[in-house]
Scaffold this motif. Structure first.
Motif, PDB file in Angstrom:
ATOM      1  N   GLN A   1     119.996 -46.958 -52.870  1.00  0.00           N
ATOM      2  CA  GLN A   1     121.291 -46.637 -52.291  1.00  0.00           C
ATOM      3  C   GLN A   1     121.162 -46.562 -50.780  1.00  0.00           C
ATOM      4  O   GLN A   1     120.081 -46.700 -50.224  1.00  0.00           O
ATOM      5  N   GLU A   2     122.283 -46.355 -50.097  1.00  0.00           N
ATOM      6  CA  GLU A   2     122.256 -46.264 -48.645  1.00  0.00           C
ATOM      7  C   GLU A   2     121.389 -45.096 -48.215  1.00  0.00           C
ATOM      8  O   GLU A   2     121.207 -44.123 -48.943  1.00  0.00           O
ATOM      9  N   ARG A   3     120.846 -45.222 -47.029  1.00  0.00           N
ATOM     10  CA  ARG A   3     119.920 -44.205 -46.533  1.00  0.00           C
ATOM     11  C   ARG A   3     120.585 -42.835 -46.510  1.00  0.00           C
ATOM     12  O   ARG A   3     121.709 -42.673 -46.049  1.00  0.00           O
ATOM     13  N   ARG A   4     119.865 -41.862 -47.001  1.00  0.00           N
ATOM     14  CA  ARG A   4     120.383 -40.495 -47.049  1.00  0.00           C
ATOM     15  C   ARG A   4     119.553 -39.575 -46.153  1.00  0.00           C
ATOM     16  O   ARG A   4     118.522 -39.967 -45.621  1.00  0.00           O
ATOM     17  N   SER A   5     120.027 -38.345 -46.040  1.00  0.00           N
ATOM     18  CA  SER A   5     119.358 -37.359 -45.192  1.00  0.00           C
ATOM     19  C   SER A   5     119.167 -36.063 -45.953  1.00  0.00           C
ATOM     20  O   SER A   5     119.886 -35.775 -46.912  1.00  0.00           O
TER      21      SER A   5
ATOM     22  N   PRO B   1     116.676 -37.645 -41.570  1.00  0.00           N
ATOM     23  CA  PRO B   1     116.768 -38.901 -42.334  1.00  0.00           C
ATOM     24  C   PRO B   1     115.530 -39.093 -43.206  1.00  0.00           C
ATOM     25  O   PRO B   1     114.406 -38.794 -42.791  1.00  0.00           O
TER      26      PRO B   1
ATOM     27  N   ASP C   1     123.380 -26.778 -42.353  1.00  0.00           N
ATOM     28  CA  ASP C   1     124.683 -27.431 -42.494  1.00  0.00           C
ATOM     29  C   ASP C   1     125.810 -26.542 -41.989  1.00  0.00           C
ATOM     30  O   ASP C   1     126.318 -25.687 -42.721  1.00  0.00           O
TER      31      ASP C   1
ATOM     32  N   HIS D   1     120.178 -32.605 -39.900  1.00  0.00           N
ATOM     33  CA  HIS D   1     119.891 -33.497 -41.012  1.00  0.00           C
ATOM     34  C   HIS D   1     118.663 -34.323 -40.660  1.00  0.00           C
ATOM     35  O   HIS D   1     118.574 -34.881 -39.567  1.00  0.00           O
TER      36      HIS D   1
ATOM     37  N   HIS E   1     119.770 -32.290 -45.805  1.00  0.00           N
ATOM     38  CA  HIS E   1     120.694 -31.393 -45.109  1.00  0.00           C
ATOM     39  C   HIS E   1     120.022 -30.018 -44.965  1.00  0.00           C
ATOM     40  O   HIS E   1     120.334 -29.084 -45.692  1.00  0.00           O
TER      41      HIS E   1
ATOM     42  N   THR F   1     113.682 -43.674 -49.426  1.00  0.00           N
ATOM     43  CA  THR F   1     115.059 -44.067 -49.667  1.00  0.00           C
ATOM     44  C   THR F   1     115.131 -45.181 -50.701  1.00  0.00           C
ATOM     45  O   THR F   1     116.011 -45.204 -51.561  1.00  0.00           O
TER      46      THR F   1
ATOM     47  N   ILE G   1     119.185 -33.267 -50.506  1.00  0.00           N
ATOM     48  CA  ILE G   1     119.458 -34.660 -50.162  1.00  0.00           C
ATOM     49  C   ILE G   1     120.932 -34.976 -50.414  1.00  0.00           C
ATOM     50  O   ILE G   1     121.595 -35.606 -49.604  1.00  0.00           O
ATOM     51  N   SER G   2     121.441 -34.531 -51.539  1.00  0.00           N
ATOM     52  CA  SER G   2     122.864 -34.719 -51.856  1.00  0.00           C
ATOM     53  C   SER G   2     123.444 -33.390 -52.319  1.00  0.00           C
ATOM     54  O   SER G   2     123.612 -33.150 -53.518  1.00  0.00           O
TER      55      SER G   2
END
Length: 360
Positions: free
Chosen positions: A28-32, A16, A37, A14, A34, A22, A285-286
């Motif tokens: 929103q909270e920091r995402r990564s 960051p 995986d 992942h 992927h 971000t 990312i999500s």
């Protein structure tokens, strides 16, 4: 000693996101991202494993993880039974002589200010103490193996054609006699005739030295020609793994079927009969829950959107692994039912044809 050269288990990488990016995502909270995986695969001694998939599927990241150019976020990578996931310092430098990488862009990976003997001999200086004359002698010995004349020791990269520069990159990877070579799109910048020369040379070198390949490419014909097995990646996960001929002629996963159906078809009358997928490619990312391909799959059911399919082997196909809940229902649909006729892909010849010397 293990029969596998490489054993990757649950490998994840992942990346960051930067703070500025971000903050643009609704704070929103920091995402990564992927990129890879939970991938598990093996590479045997003397085996060629092809890795195919769309751009952004994580192929190169996985290759670089196996070559330890990246450290995995989680998971383990065993090389000859030894965990190399977190090697550092001298241990990592000593291990690197066993794995070399041929990068996608031969122009960008070759220093234009260095001569051939310096470029190809650079790994020797990183691993050993050697004089200039010793390095020149060893480079002179390896150049004919990749189809380059020994008289090119003092030339610069710009004095070679695209195929010649790719051969230089291959010679640099070979100079330490590695056990695994990671080939990242080795034919992407070459015309068809030069591609054939490079692929012939790759097969001949493997027969001569016995090392393993991880071939990362979009070129399905190259995988069919060079590889023993093929792994299909989609959005950071493996969709299907198996013997190259079996997977390419009898794909099981809906994504593999779509990928093969997207191969160019020369006859105009056949272009209408295509196996099509629709929908947007999810973001890394999500990633969505469940199967990563669910949003584009024509066979999707509710279970696919909530439960992630595990990579599993079928009872009647013990060498072919697939991550799909409905694979038994869908059945084995060969490419000729998808696009009218299977694409013509050459088999690896038993005797390699003579390879002409590349144009400098």
């Amino acid at each position: 000693m293990t029969e596998f050269l490489v054993e990757a288990t649950g490998v994840t990488k992942h990346f960051p996101l930067t703070q500025s990016l971000t903050e643009t995502l609704s704070r929103q909270e920091r995402r990564s991202i992927h990129a890879v995986d939970g991938v598990s695969l093996t590479i045997g001694r003397g085996e060629s494993l092809g890795l195919i998939g769309e751009s952004g599927s994580g192929k190169t990241t996985l290759g670089w993880l196996i070559a330890r150019l990246f450290e995995p976020t989680s998971g383990t990578i065993l090389f000859e039974g030894r965990d190399i996931s977190h090697l550092t310092g001298r241990e990592l430098r000593s291990w690197r002589r066993k794995v070399q990488v041929v990068f996608q862009d031969p122009v960008g990976s070759l220093d234009p200010r260095m001569r051939v003997w310096q470029i190809v001999g650079e790994p020797i200086l990183a691993q050993e103490k050697a004089t200039k004359s010793e390095i020149r002698a060893r480079v002179g010995e390896i150049l004919p193996s990749v189809g380059l004349p020994t008289g090119s020791l003092d030339l610069y990269p710009h004095e070679f054609s695209g195929g010649g520069r790719q051969r230089l990159a291959l010679a640099r990877a070979l100079i330490l006699r590695p056990k695994l070579i990671v080939l990242d799109e080795p034919t992407s910048a070459l015309d068809v005739a030069v591609q054939a020369q490079v692929l012939n040379r790759l097969v001949a070198l493997q027969e001569e030295f016995g090392f393993s390949y991880l071939l990362i490419t979009h070129n399905v014909a190259a995988v069919r020609y060079v590889a023993d097995r093929v792994a299909v990646m989609y959005l950071g996960k493996l969709a299907e793994v198996g013997p190259v001929r079996q997977v390419l002629e009898h794909p099981l996963h809906p994504y593999t079927k779509a990928l093969l159906a997207a191969l160019p078809v020369p006859e105009v009358r056949r272009r209408g009969a295509r196996y099509r997928v629709s929908g947007e490619v999810p973001t890394l990312i999500s990633p969505p829950p469940g199967c990563r391909f669910a949003g584009r799959c024509p066979f999707v059911i509710d279970r696919c959107r909530t439960e992630e399919p595990l990579l599993r082997v079928l009872a009647n196909l013990p060498d072919q692994w697939v991550a799909c809940h409905r694979v038994e229902e869908i059945g084995v649909i060969p490419p000729d039912e998808l696009i009218g006729e299977a694409p013509v892909l050459p088999d690896r010849p038993s005797t390699m044809p003579a390879t002409p010397s590349p144009e400098r």
